[in-house]
Scaffold this motif. Structure first.
Motif, mmCIF file in Angstrom:
data_model
loop_
_atom_site.group_PDB
_atom_site.id
_atom_site.type_symbol
_atom_site.label_atom_id
_atom_site.label_comp_id
_atom_site.label_asym_id
_atom_site.label_seq_id
_atom_site.Cartn_x
_atom_site.Cartn_y
_atom_site.Cartn_z
ATOM 1 N N CYS A 1 0.025 -5.599 -11.649
ATOM 2 C CA CYS A 1 0.273 -5.055 -10.299
ATOM 3 C C CYS A 1 1.540 -4.202 -10.236
ATOM 4 O O CYS A 1 2.639 -4.706 -10.456
ATOM 5 C CB CYS A 1 0.376 -6.221 -9.320
ATOM 6 S SG CYS A 1 0.845 -5.707 -7.650
ATOM 7 N N PRO A 2 1.433 -2.916 -9.903
ATOM 8 C CA PRO A 2 2.642 -2.078 -9.803
ATOM 9 C C PRO A 2 3.557 -2.510 -8.660
ATOM 10 O O PRO A 2 4.782 -2.432 -8.784
ATOM 11 C CB PRO A 2 2.090 -0.665 -9.579
ATOM 12 C CG PRO A 2 0.703 -0.848 -9.071
ATOM 13 C CD PRO A 2 0.206 -2.150 -9.637
ATOM 14 N N SER A 3 2.999 -2.975 -7.556
ATOM 15 C CA SER A 3 3.839 -3.363 -6.415
ATOM 16 C C SER A 3 4.680 -4.595 -6.731
ATOM 17 O O SER A 3 5.790 -4.742 -6.218
ATOM 18 C CB SER A 3 2.966 -3.642 -5.184
ATOM 19 O OG SER A 3 2.326 -2.471 -4.783
ATOM 20 N N PHE B 1 6.583 -9.487 -4.217
ATOM 21 C CA PHE B 1 5.161 -9.479 -3.848
ATOM 22 C C PHE B 1 4.341 -9.962 -5.041
ATOM 23 O O PHE B 1 4.675 -9.668 -6.189
ATOM 24 C CB PHE B 1 4.744 -8.045 -3.486
ATOM 25 C CG PHE B 1 3.263 -7.857 -3.370
ATOM 26 C CD1 PHE B 1 2.587 -8.296 -2.245
ATOM 27 C CD2 PHE B 1 2.542 -7.263 -4.402
ATOM 28 C CE1 PHE B 1 1.213 -8.136 -2.148
ATOM 29 C CE2 PHE B 1 1.169 -7.092 -4.306
ATOM 30 C CZ PHE B 1 0.513 -7.537 -3.179
ATOM 31 N N CYS C 1 1.109 -3.745 -0.845
ATOM 32 C CA CYS C 1 0.063 -3.470 -1.852
ATOM 33 C C CYS C 1 -0.297 -1.984 -1.803
ATOM 34 O O CYS C 1 -0.449 -1.406 -0.737
ATOM 35 C CB CYS C 1 -1.155 -4.322 -1.516
ATOM 36 S SG CYS C 1 -2.670 -3.812 -2.338
ATOM 37 N N SER C 2 -0.418 -1.367 -2.968
ATOM 38 C CA SER C 2 -0.756 0.066 -2.996
ATOM 39 C C SER C 2 -2.264 0.299 -3.124
ATOM 40 O O SER C 2 -2.695 1.439 -3.273
ATOM 41 C CB SER C 2 -0.002 0.764 -4.127
ATOM 42 O OG SER C 2 -0.308 0.134 -5.353
ATOM 43 N N GLN C 3 -3.040 -0.772 -3.082
ATOM 44 C CA GLN C 3 -4.509 -0.672 -3.131
ATOM 45 C C GLN C 3 -4.991 0.098 -4.376
ATOM 46 O O GLN C 3 -5.906 0.920 -4.298
ATOM 47 C CB GLN C 3 -5.042 -0.019 -1.851
ATOM 48 C CG GLN C 3 -4.799 -0.871 -0.606
ATOM 49 C CD GLN C 3 -5.796 -2.031 -0.453
ATOM 50 O OE1 GLN C 3 -6.865 -1.869 0.103
ATOM 51 N NE2 GLN C 3 -5.433 -3.208 -0.972
ATOM 52 N N CYS C 4 -4.368 -0.202 -5.507
ATOM 53 C CA CYS C 4 -4.766 0.471 -6.762
ATOM 54 C C CYS C 4 -5.864 -0.311 -7.483
ATOM 55 O O CYS C 4 -6.548 0.201 -8.343
ATOM 56 C CB CYS C 4 -3.564 0.608 -7.678
ATOM 57 S SG CYS C 4 -2.951 -0.989 -8.284
ATOM 58 N N PHE C 5 -5.981 -1.593 -7.169
ATOM 59 C CA PHE C 5 -6.999 -2.500 -7.724
ATOM 60 C C PHE C 5 -6.862 -2.743 -9.216
ATOM 61 O O PHE C 5 -7.834 -3.090 -9.879
ATOM 62 C CB PHE C 5 -8.418 -2.041 -7.339
ATOM 63 C CG PHE C 5 -8.607 -2.069 -5.841
ATOM 64 C CD1 PHE C 5 -8.778 -3.270 -5.180
ATOM 65 C CD2 PHE C 5 -8.541 -0.911 -5.099
ATOM 66 C CE1 PHE C 5 -8.881 -3.320 -3.792
ATOM 67 C CE2 PHE C 5 -8.648 -0.934 -3.710
ATOM 68 C CZ PHE C 5 -8.827 -2.140 -3.059
ATOM 69 N N SER C 6 -5.634 -2.618 -9.731
ATOM 70 C CA SER C 6 -5.386 -3.026 -11.123
ATOM 71 C C SER C 6 -5.595 -4.528 -11.276
ATOM 72 O O SER C 6 -5.854 -5.020 -12.374
ATOM 73 C CB SER C 6 -3.948 -2.678 -11.531
ATOM 74 O OG SER C 6 -3.714 -1.310 -11.384
ATOM 75 N N CYS C 7 -5.488 -5.280 -10.177
ATOM 76 C CA CYS C 7 -5.657 -6.735 -10.215
ATOM 77 C C CYS C 7 -7.106 -7.143 -10.465
ATOM 78 O O CYS C 7 -7.396 -8.330 -10.649
ATOM 79 C CB CYS C 7 -5.125 -7.358 -8.929
ATOM 80 S SG CYS C 7 -5.691 -6.545 -7.426
ATOM 81 N N GLY D 1 -6.606 -7.394 -4.379
ATOM 82 C CA GLY D 1 -6.435 -6.165 -3.588
ATOM 83 C C GLY D 1 -7.493 -6.075 -2.492
ATOM 84 O O GLY D 1 -7.227 -5.599 -1.385
ATOM 85 N N ILE E 1 -6.634 -8.346 0.309
ATOM 86 C CA ILE E 1 -5.590 -7.687 1.108
ATOM 87 C C ILE E 1 -6.221 -6.639 2.041
ATOM 88 O O ILE E 1 -5.816 -6.508 3.202
ATOM 89 C CB ILE E 1 -4.522 -7.062 0.185
ATOM 90 C CG1 ILE E 1 -3.705 -8.178 -0.466
ATOM 91 C CG2 ILE E 1 -3.612 -6.099 0.951
ATOM 92 C CD1 ILE E 1 -2.812 -7.733 -1.605
HETATM 93 S S1 SF4 Z 1 -4.484 -3.560 -5.457
HETATM 94 FE FE1 SF4 Z 1 -3.878 -5.344 -6.647
HETATM 95 S S2 SF4 Z 1 -2.763 -4.524 -8.409
HETATM 96 FE FE2 SF4 Z 1 -2.856 -2.896 -6.886
HETATM 97 S S3 SF4 Z 1 -0.956 -3.096 -5.700
HETATM 98 FE FE3 SF4 Z 1 -2.526 -4.285 -4.606
HETATM 99 S S4 SF4 Z 1 -2.348 -6.363 -5.379
HETATM 100 FE FE4 SF4 Z 1 -1.241 -5.029 -6.810
#
Ligand code: SF4
Ligand code: SF4
Length: 237
Positions: A54-56, A62, A90-96, A106, A109
């Motif tokens: 997660c970048p955030s 967080f 959360c930047s909503q990148c979905f790396s999680c 994500g 969230i």
């Molecule tokens: S989508 Fe997932 S990986 Fe991306 S910022 Fe949000 S919690 Fe972190």
């Protein structure tokens, strides 16, 4: 917006307005009742892989793991607390999505944010306040952030090139190959038929009503713009 939250005079606890436990439970039930929820949460190994991806989590206090765990444990107090601040980090990148358990923190969230917006929570209004210009541009023109918004004082971290581009914007835009990109006040040219279709979609899906819950002024302006255009087309809504 629900009447319950809208008229409740909440005491301020730990920097955010507290609400009765029943309200927190209702908000959690709304999150859990979302059709996507069951597909986004299967339990949690507490392995921390999502946090590592997660970048955030690198820049804020967080953790997507805490989001998944609070939801899995049905900890309504903690979920409410996370709706004040965590979910907006959360930047909503979905790396999680690398989660070995198949969770989508994500995505959880996303649902939590939607519930916060739909209930007119103060945290949602605060988080979205800075985006009103962008929402206005997108919804009134059907495109995106437009080139004329990219001014050096708005984006000082983009360096001196921004100033040069904004000074000669017409020229830069005419140099772009596609005819639809020769505009400065929109990202690209959108034909009237498309814009009318977008307005109708935003009216009928309730997207415009969602904005009302977080920014009444912006909603009033957008409604006026859209109704005027639809009236020109002879469409009654
Ligand atoms: S989508 Fe997932 S990986 Fe991306 S910022 Fe949000 S919690 Fe972190
Ligand atoms: S990667 Fe999945 S299982 Fe591991 S801590 Fe994150 S949510 Fe839990």
């Amino acid at each position: 917006m629900t009447e319950t939250l809208a008229h409740y005079k909440a005491p301020v606890v730990a920097g955010y307005p507290d609400v009765p436990l029943a309200e927190k439970q209702r908000l959690f039930d709304e999150i859990r009742g979302d059709i996507r929820f069951a597909d986004y949460l299967y339990g949690c190994y507490e392995c921390g892989i999502c946090v590592a991806a997660c970048p955030s989590a690198r820049f804020y206090d967080f953790s997507p793991r805490r989001i998944a765990q609070a939801a899995a444990r049905e900890d309504v107090e903690l979920v409410y607390q996370q709706m004040q601040e965590d979910i907006w980090e959360c930047s909503q990148c979905f790396s999680c999505l690398r989660c070995p358990r198949g969770n989508n923190p994500g995505g959880i969230i996303t649902i939590m944010r939607e519930v916060a917006v739909n209930n007119g929570m103060a945290s949602a209004r605060e988080a979205l306040a800075g985006y009103s210009r962008i929402i206005y541009k997108i919804m009134s023109t059907g495109t995106q952030v437009s080139p004329d918004m990219l001014q050096p004082d708005a984006f000082p971290d983009w360096g001196p090139e921004t100033g040069d581009v904004s000074t000669h914007l017409d020229l830069w835009r005419r140099a772009l190959p596609s005819e639809t990109l020769h505009t400065t006040s929109t990202g690209w040219a959108v034909d009237d038929k498309t814009l009318v279709e977008l307005y109708l979609i935003w009216f009928h899906t309730g997207a415009l009503d969602v904005i009302k819950d977080v920014d009444r002024g912006l909603h009033a302006i957008l409604q006026e713009v859209m109704e005027e255009r639809l009236e020109e087309e002879g469409i009654q809504i």
